[in-house]
Design an enzyme around this catalytic site. Structure first.
Site, mmCIF file in Angstrom:
data_model
loop_
_atom_site.group_PDB
_atom_site.id
_atom_site.type_symbol
_atom_site.label_atom_id
_atom_site.label_comp_id
_atom_site.label_asym_id
_atom_site.label_seq_id
_atom_site.Cartn_x
_atom_site.Cartn_y
_atom_site.Cartn_z
ATOM 1 N N LYS A 1 62.069 -61.698 106.684
ATOM 2 C CA LYS A 1 61.496 -62.967 106.696
ATOM 3 C C LYS A 1 62.140 -63.775 105.241
ATOM 4 O O LYS A 1 61.820 -63.544 104.530
ATOM 5 C CB LYS A 1 59.918 -63.065 106.492
ATOM 6 N N LYS B 1 62.938 -63.176 111.069
ATOM 7 C CA LYS B 1 62.358 -64.477 110.943
ATOM 8 C C LYS B 1 63.102 -65.402 109.965
ATOM 9 O O LYS B 1 62.957 -65.068 108.901
ATOM 10 C CB LYS B 1 60.870 -64.657 110.758
#
Length: 326
Positions: free
Chosen positions: A195, A249
């Site tokens: 992320k 992400k």
């Protein structure tokens, strides 16, 4: 002379296509508040903050569309937040109540719970904030206990999957231990393993009212300028700590990372087409600059081609309808 276009006739194209995209590959994110009427998120046309009472209808819509499931994010009024994010792990927290309602009304719907603190802390960070010689920072190890409590409370409410997104070192191990000891060894962990500290999260922070009160999250989220070694290290650690599914992400700016992980880790990979990606496509389509259907489906096929087994996208319902229409 080589003629690749010979394989691009209307009858042959479906036969030689390798990338499959169906509604079951899509997960719908839902922003959930306690009560009131739904509110549209201004930076994400078509996306709403929904009261708990509306969730069975939305869940039925997701099932009819053939989606893979939904993921829940809680929204709290500012006055109910506190430095330790108690709302994240309260028995009567907004997400816990939402999970219980959905699993009671629609037991066949896959319900994923986002496991983080930022929507519930008064300072907007993903963990316990301390003051040190260089200013404020997030205390990684103190946060692990709260993330574990949050995941356990979500499992107790009936979540099918918990999804830690705080990017704290050791969070998967702490959550796995809490779930196993709490009687939920069967509940899988979908880790936001890779992320990045991305510019594409802005609309989400409006939707979830989770913008940091000070500083940013670059001290614990990944540097977009880092090499592939950083992604491999993060994903590898979560894999070793017991994650069952791994996520990248955002999706589109990191397709190279997703593709690299696909060849190296024997776990299903997910990708999150985040709020900024959705907003860019949606707003451009509303201006007439893009054909929304073609653009959204093109991006989703790209994410699948890069290696994602599942895709979290705010366009899940629309994409499912377009796929069924052919």
């Amino acid at each position: 002379m080589e003629r690749p276009r010979r394989l691009r006739s209307p009858l042959l194209r479906p036969l030689v296509a390798e990338v499959e995209l169906s509604p079951r590959h899509l997960i719908l994110p839902l922003f959930v508040k306690r009560e009131g009427e739904r509110e549209e998120v201004s930076s994400m046309p078509g996306v709403y903050r929904h009261p708990i009472k509306d969730l069975p209808r939305l869940g039925e819509e997701a099932l009819r569309a053939g989606l893979g499931g939904v993921i829940l994010f809680g929204v709290l009024p500012e006055g109910e937040k506190d430095p330790l994010g108690h709302g994240a792990y309260a028995e009567e927290g907004v997400v816990q109540r939402a999970i219980r309602l959905l699993k009671r009304e629609l037991p066949e719907l896959l319900v994923i719970a986002d496991t983080c603190l930022c929507e519930y802390t008064s300072h907007g960070h993903c963990g316990v904030v301390r003051e040190g010689p260089w200013g404020f920072y997030v205390d990684n190890d103190a946060t692990l206990e709260l993330l574990a409590k949050t995941a356990l409370s979500q499992a107790q409410a009936g979540a099918d999957v918990v999804a830690p997104s705080a990017m704290m070192d050791g969070q998967v191990r702490a959550i796995r231990k809490a779930l196993d000891e709490g009687g939920f060894p069967h509940v899988p962990i979908l880790s936001y393993a890779v992320k990045y500290a991305s510019a594409f999260y802005g609309p989400f922070r409006e939707a979830a009212a989770s913008a940091p009160e000070f500083g940013d999250r670059s001290g614990y989220q990944m540097d977009p300028k880092a090499g592939l070694w950083d992604a491999l290290r993060e994903a590898g650690l979560d894999d070793q700590e017991g994650a069952d599914l791994l996520m990248v992400k955002p999706a589109l700016p990191y397709l190279d990372v997703l593709a690299a992980l696909k060849g190296r880790l024997a776990k299903p990979l997910f990708a999150y087409q985040v709020s900024g990606e959705y907003a860019m496509l949606k707003l451009a389509a509303l201006k007439g600059y893009l054909d929304e259907r073609r653009a959204v489906l093109e991006t989703l096929y790209a994410i699948r081609r890069a290696g994602a087994q599942g895709i979290l996208t705010y366009a899940a319902l629309e994409a499912a309808r377009w796929l069924k229409e052919g």
